[in-house]
Design an enzyme around this catalytic site. Structure first.
Site, PDB file in Angstrom:
ATOM      1  N   GLU A  93      28.237 -28.057-114.153  1.00 52.02           N
ATOM      2  CA  GLU A  93      27.111 -28.904-113.759  1.00 52.02           C
ATOM      3  C   GLU A  93      26.583 -29.732-114.914  1.00 52.02           C
ATOM      4  OE1 GLU A  93      24.919 -26.859-110.089  1.00 52.02           O
ATOM      5  OE2 GLU A  93      24.834 -25.816-111.986  1.00 52.02           O
ATOM      6  N   THR A 147      28.969 -19.423-108.248  1.00 55.42           N
ATOM      7  CA  THR A 147      29.996 -18.519-107.737  1.00 55.42           C
ATOM      8  C   THR A 147      31.354 -19.074-108.095  1.00 55.42           C
ATOM      9  OG1 THR A 147      28.738 -17.561-105.944  1.00 55.42           O
ATOM     10  CG2 THR A 147      31.089 -17.592-105.681  1.00 55.42           C
TER      11      THR A 147
END
Lengths: 433, 433
Positions: B298, B209
């Site tokens: 990530e 998000t």
């Protein structure tokens, strides 16, 4: 540097057939001619029509703007011949002859000319050419041009071993050769389909290449084979995904020589029942072959069927299925054996398909052992997921994910993909270290 | 289960500012109210306009078909108010309030009502609401509704620490809070822009998000802020990619209260020079903020700028840049520090942009230290790449890849992405084990 895997994978034992049925009037084979550097791996494959009638053929080529030389040459030959009088196919592996300029184009044409001559084709430009391997390097064309007559003279045949050799000779980083064959019947005549493909191996300094061809001894007109191949490829090789990349060389060819006899199957009204049966056979056959490419996806531990149901159109169903199949988040969740419906739903949502109604959307896992399916989302409502049951289902190598869009349009699609794993990163990120 | 990273990463030291400049007339803050399960991490953030004039605002929301409840509620409020009279923003982290049905929608509206009341907004529906975190679970709404007045009464302010707390309170798996601020001048008046964002953390059982907002004390009309925010987001948050997934909750808001004085900047001819300057400031500011999201991608070890030049249109440039940025093969090559021009070229080729001319395409690496660039492809011809030099360039954390399309159209685009690493697979595939 570039290393070509020997076929010793556990998948090889599972997916390489030990026998097969092969179409009449075709001979095939594969030899080492000196493209692959190890001095022994097969790297030159040929198919030759030996029936007394010329064959018809059609192909689906990469849409990549950077089309390799063999793609340009083969496309031109098919266009000029209108799909008729295609009597041989020549493929080298180990070098893709891509981004190789004018010389690359000449080399591809030289492969065609040499094959026409060696195969004894009565007309020039009766051969389709394909290449796969590293890009940006010129072909060792002398080795290939010496190899072609040798292969044509002494190494072609129609035995299972010949077909296996041919399938091996188009491989690069594939961990097993991909070969499928089957019989089918139309109006009491037995026809045969056999085909081979190479898969999604991305090797330094190049990219995935999907190559394949299938041959049948059914008699098919040049306009009919065009439709048959296009439809079959749309629902097979264009409905699989390993990592979403599309190469400069992707080519799938279908070829038919009519050696098994029977009336010509064309696009006429009278032919329609036979054509429809043929379409069914072509499509399911191409799907089998394409699925082997997914099973051999780099680092793959899972084989996933994405089944989208009740979309407004086939194109919508295909787009949704493709978007899910290409989502890194979905693919890593499958690797992690995680029933992560959120990521599936999310990718449905950003697929840019208009006709999606959240409150009519259903997602479930269909277990590979035929036991009851597990609902994850029902009419847009997340279900209390039995995690133990989910784990059981995700232990299987195979998984079917069913997405019911509930639009009332009734259009379905199947798409095949694999998971995204540490091994994928290792293969594609670490190969130089 | 869901774990929220404490901000101890080495990136935190590098990218979190220790001071800042903040716009007049806004107070912000963040507290723990009881959404995050650890009982202490900040999970509720608020911005409140304390200037005597109401603020104008605009937002860009996710295009995902499954829009979370706060997205639906905020969009409705903005539409009904036509972007005027927006005086506060409330954000919770730890739960995305997505796929939560009617109750979820009521909860999002309850957050708006509670914030309007606690902030003393004179009109109802003067608050925008955002949520981020797990999906498919109802909010612990009582905790949030108790937290809102507490936060409004005792924890808002305009100091650097207040802004940092606010930035932390919107984070989920981010490894550092993302906060940017700066001054700029228009017609002798100093204005200030400050903003925060949270990034691409995909956590079980949910998805990336992207949330953020930025506030300025410049006086901007409601129609002007719409254009300013849309343009800024197109060239910043919509020009970044971590893994190509788009969430149910993505929201970026721009808000302006005019507290620094000066004439209203609108879409009139007279305003044009001021508007243009503002656009420049908004866009470069949003880019800074968006780039922090990529840096915190990530598992990312590389920050890559894709710079497409001389496309036929901006949209073409953007599509090419986005396609390269989303290619798993390009991203793993960067992780492997491999000057793999073949994969870059391949993804340019399948971007579905028509106006690509292979023999005019150039690709080069621009080193982060300002030294000479390294050409990989010149007018479609692969260059003999100095591998040692390539390795040097790829040792830097930052890399710029320049793609010159040579179409004569002159349109350029910048896009930011990161590499695809083993750590990404571990985070997204293994988190349950």
């Amino acid at each position: 540097m570039l290393s070509f895997v020997r076929f010793t994978s556990s998948k090889a034992a599972k997916y390489v057939p030990t026998s097969g049925v092969y179409p009449k009037g075709f001979v095939v084979g594969g030899i080492h001619c000196g493209v692959k550097k190890d001095g022994k791996s097969l790297d030159l494959a040929m198919l030759k029509n030996v029936y007394h009638e010329p064959a018809t053929a059609s192909a689906v080529f990469t849409k990549n703007k950077f089309k390799a030389a063999p793609v340009q040459v083969s496309r031109k030959i098919l266009d000029n011949n209108n799909g008729n009088h295609i009597n041989s196919i020549i493929v080298n592996s180990g070098n893709a002859n891509a981004v190789t300029g004018k010389k690359g184009y000449e080399d591809a044409q030289a492969m065609v000319d040499a094959t026409d001559k060696a195969a004894g084709n009565s007309e020039s430009n009766s051969t389709l050419v394909m290449s796969t391997g590293v890009i940006g390097n010129l072909l060792p064309i002398d080795n290939i041009l010496s190899g072609i007559p040798k292969l044509a003279e002494s190494d072609l045949g129609s035995s299972h071993d010949h077909w296996i050799a041919c399938a091996k000779a188009i491989c690069t980083t594939d961990t097993f050769p991909k070969l499928v064959s089957k019989n089918f019947e139309i109006d009491g005549i037995t026809y045969t389909l056999a085909g081979l493909a190479k898969g999604a191996g991305m090797i330094c300094p190049n990219m995935a290449t999907l190559l394949g061809f299938f041959a049948t001894d059914a008699p098919i007109s040049e306009d009919a084979i065009k439709v048959l191949v296009a439809n079959a490829v749309a629902r097979s090789f264009n409905s699989i995904s390993v990592d979403g990349d599309m190469s400069t060389n992707d080519t799938i060819v279908g070829i038919a020589n009519g050696a098994a006899g029977g009336q010509l199957i064309d696009l006429s009204k009278e032919s329609k029942p036979k054509f429809d049966k043929l379409q069914e056979e072509f499509t399911s056959f191409a799907q089998q072959l394409a699925q082997l490419v997914v099973r051999d996806g780099e680092g793959a531990t899972k084989f996933i069927t994405i089944n989208v149901k009740d979309a407004q159109s086939y194109s919508d169903a295909h787009t949704v299925a493709k978007t899910i199949s290409n989502s890194s988040l979905v693919k890593t969740a499958m690797y992690g054996k995680d029933a992560n419906w959120g990521r599936i739903l999310c990718s449905i949502g950003y697929s840019e398909v208009e006709a999606i109604i959240p409150e009519r959307t259903n997602v479930s896992f269909v277990p590979a052992d035929g036991s009851a399916k597990l609902d994850l989302l029902v009419n847009g409502e997340p279900q209390q997921v039995d995690e133990e049951r989910a784990s059981e289902i995700l232990e299987f190598e195979d998984l079917r994910i069913e997405i019911e869009l509930g639009t009332g349009g009734g259009e379905d699609c199947e798409f095949w993909t694999c998971d995204l794993t540490h091994e994928y990163i290792t293969i594609n990120g670490d190969y130089r270290s």
